[in-house]
Design a protein around this motif. Structure first.
Motif, short mmCIF file in Angstrom:
data_model
loop_
_atom_site.label_atom_id
_atom_site.label_comp_id
_atom_site.label_asym_id
_atom_site.label_seq_id
_atom_site.Cartn_x
_atom_site.Cartn_y
_atom_site.Cartn_z
N PHE A 114 0.82 -1.23 0.00
CA PHE A 114 0.00 0.00 0.00
C PHE A 114 0.84 1.27 0.00
O PHE A 114 0.29 2.36 -0.16
CB PHE A 114 -0.91 0.03 1.23
N GLY A 115 2.15 1.14 0.23
CA GLY A 115 2.91 2.38 0.30
C GLY A 115 4.40 2.16 0.34
O GLY A 115 4.90 1.03 0.25
N THR A 116 5.11 3.26 0.50
CA THR A 116 6.56 3.21 0.37
C THR A 116 7.25 2.57 1.58
O THR A 116 8.36 2.06 1.44
CB THR A 116 7.13 4.63 0.17
N THR A 117 6.60 2.59 2.75
CA THR A 117 7.18 1.91 3.91
C THR A 117 7.38 0.43 3.58
O THR A 117 8.41 -0.16 3.90
CB THR A 117 6.24 2.04 5.13
N TYR A 121 11.15 -2.28 1.74
CA TYR A 121 11.69 -3.56 2.22
C TYR A 121 11.26 -4.77 1.40
O TYR A 121 11.98 -5.76 1.34
CB TYR A 121 11.28 -3.78 3.69
N ALA A 207 -2.97 -1.36 -4.25
CA ALA A 207 -1.52 -1.39 -4.16
C ALA A 207 -0.94 -0.23 -4.98
O ALA A 207 -1.57 0.28 -5.90
CB ALA A 207 -0.99 -2.72 -4.68
N ILE A 208 0.27 0.17 -4.64
CA ILE A 208 0.89 1.29 -5.35
C ILE A 208 1.36 0.84 -6.73
O ILE A 208 1.48 -0.35 -7.02
CB ILE A 208 2.10 1.85 -4.57
N GLY A 209 1.59 1.82 -7.59
CA GLY A 209 2.06 1.53 -8.94
C GLY A 209 3.49 0.99 -8.96
O GLY A 209 4.24 1.15 -7.99
N LEU A 212 6.62 3.57 -8.47
CA LEU A 212 6.89 3.99 -7.10
C LEU A 212 7.48 2.83 -6.29
O LEU A 212 8.39 3.01 -5.48
CB LEU A 212 5.61 4.53 -6.45
N LYS A 215 11.04 2.37 -7.37
CA LYS A 215 11.85 3.49 -6.91
C LYS A 215 12.29 3.29 -5.46
O LYS A 215 13.47 3.41 -5.13
CB LYS A 215 11.03 4.78 -7.03
N HIS A 216 11.31 2.99 -4.58
CA HIS A 216 11.64 2.89 -3.17
C HIS A 216 12.46 1.66 -2.86
O HIS A 216 13.39 1.70 -2.07
CB HIS A 216 10.37 2.96 -2.31
#
Lengths: 232, 232, 232, 232
Positions: A114-117, A121, A207-209, A212, A215-216
């Motif tokens: 759901f996100g970069t956090t 990992y 879920a994120i693209g 992104l 990238k993270h």
């Protein structure tokens, strides 16, 4: 006493589970491996964390035979061993029943990114194993738990994950050392918690693209990573 | 003073409720029993935990008559007594209004066995009593609460559970000693919490299969258990 | 300095909000009243709890005129005053934005009596005020907040409640002293929290029956109460 | 060493993230700016909080060129710089992955103003940025994150907000100093948490009316504010 340094590290990693609120009473266990000596050090079974000393830890070979130690090793030893055998690059394994990661395992849902956090990992969802067959459970259960983890990682092509959810059980996590494994367990719990809150706010969160996500993940891992300090 | 050792144990078990975050102010109570002497030691009613001393605890006989103590016993004394009479093998009883276990009790839902954390301690769901009849409430309420617990355990055939939810009230838990009873209360709260999170993630989560349930329960209990250290 | 004893009590009651996790930074406030002298002592506005000293507290008369103190009183002073004037039996008032009680206030839902934890303190639901009219807000807002509380208590016939939710704002609680008011605030937060979890487990949870509600409330309050120690 | 005083302030503000439970391990970062000298002080990347010293902080100019420091600056430096350039009145920026604010960011939902706790700090919803375009992500990602924030603030006309949610990432917050920025991060997390609980209690909770929103915001901000102590 064998492996004094590794015993100290593994003890400290077990205590990290306590410090991060991942365990109650004797729940959970962390091990570390010495690849050179073909030995692992693991928490004893059912011993309270607050009285645990380096000499209580158990040393076994890579097949689980006790080499040194008066106490029984963690009952999950065979799962740790299966992971060490399957993944030569890992140096530590951590298991807990931490609250939110266990809830996702019980809900039998992979944790969507759901996100970069999360993306920092895990390259992809946090996978969840298929429920084990009855004969796997009544057979060599703990070793088969390890096999179920390895099978799921291969099936999902999840090359770059530091942890997994065992269905109806809880999380296993790993890393380059015992302490890194404990940190992976703490980070997995954090990811599981914010993912649970995310669904609570918006049940159809997506879920994120891929851009992104890449990238993270690549900011922190691989040749072009630029998070943290340079390692010379 | 009677039962010095048991007083110390019961005090320590009451403080375990505080350490595990199960109680606010004077909420909750733990007792322990001396089967040989036919006496129980229980927390006094409405006394704060942080100033509680062994001499504040109340000693009663198995019918609840005060044998020693200047303070009133916990108002839930009669419930404890009913449990001691019905289950000769238990040595301690703990009651709290811990947050998640109380929420399940208020929701009048048995806690389904969603995973191995639960299966390690409960063979089956965590049962919830039927709501009590009005005449049970206006009559000898606390004793009738004990009867409702015993009735529910018999009806559900729940032979191997260390705790139960009293509908619209909260959890009662027990064990071989006062401290074990307090630990059962902490573990029940943990199970209740992760089950609540499990439903939040997947509202149609299902209980685990019988093979896994048996495996984990029997890993910890009975003749072939292999969790923890050998008891000689 | 006026009212040294009451200043100490009110400071301690304010710190109780911190100890119970009900406030962040300068959020919240507690006051106490001396009925004999017609004076109240209240927290100053916007002063951090960890450096607060008795001399920082502000003494006002029952109309809110500052009698002693170099600092501005809490901006919610007029709400406290309205409660002291309407309810001659109360000795302290506490206000917080504690998380779950505030969430119920924001959801504009009275908290149903889902169990005995609630029934031990509230005879009926925890009421929520109607949203205030625009002219009440743009007028003497804090005094009108007090009036909205009093109006709601009269309308719902809620004679025996130690707290209320102000719609879209947060909880106000009270008691026989400043410390009892702070304790009421902590208990209201606890009730709000387990009620939220109860709905999360079973969205159609129902309030408890009248017999159980009466039993628990009267066990703790009134002529036939038997919880706690006898007051001679 | 440059900017000794600002280094101390920025270190303290970073530790405030830890004290308020907003960060795990090396997550998060706070910076502060000296407008006179055109320099900023920011947390180094990937350094644990508990061993961080003033000399570990990194000093850069307003374009991000390191002026003093042996360590790499936080990988989010460029986002901080974009905010300092766009908003000349701010003195500090804080970024965390705090649990509830991150959950709202992951749910891609602005936080509605459900109550006065929110209205005390934000005049309107807590905005959430639009997801970034792939070319923004693969390009100068951190600077483009700053641009996305600025763009969203302009689009929503959100003149008076001390923080924002970056979609699928987490919160950024700011204030007149580094410490005020960290406090804004803690308050945003609190607002996010009670808003999540509010939805959990009543999924169709509505934002508060304009009169109450204005009242609380203007009680704390602007010429007629009367919360806190007078600033002479």
């Amino acid at each position: 006493m064998l492996l004094l340094q590794l015993r100290a590290e593994v003890l400290e990693a077990n205590l990290e589970l306590v410090r991060k609120g991942l365990v109650l009473y004797t729940f959970g266990n962390v091990s570390g491996v010495s690849r050179e000596q073909g030995l692992i050090v693991i928490k004893p079974s059912g011993v309270p964390y607050d009285t645990m000393k380096p000499e209580h830890l158990v040393v076994t070979d890579m097949e689980g035979k006790i080499v040194e130690g008066d106490l029984r090793p963690s009952s999950d030893l065979a799962t740790h061993l299966a992971l060490y055998r399957a993944f030569p690059e890992i140096g530590g394994v951590a298991h807990s029943h931490s609250e939110y990661a266990t809830a996702w395992a019980q809900a039998r849902r992979p944790i969507p990114c759901f996100g970069t956090t999360h993306a920092d990992y895990y390259h992809g969802s946090v996978p969840v194993t298929d429920p084990m067959a009855d004969e796997e459970i009544t057979g060599d259960y703990e070793m088969n738990t390890g096999h179920a983890i390895v099978r799921t990682l291969h099936k999902t092509g999840a090359a770059h994950v530091p942890g997994i959810l065992v269905a109806n059980h809880g999380p296993f996590a790993w890393g380059a050392s015992a302490m890194k494994a404990a940190e992976s367990a703490a980070i997995l719990e954090y990811i599981a918690r914010i993912a649970c809150f995310t669904l609570s706010i918006n049940g159809s969160s997506a879920a994120i693209g891929q851009a992104l996500h890449d990238k993270h993940f690549l900011r922190k891992h691989g040749a072009n990573s630029y998070y943290g300090q340079k390692k010379d």
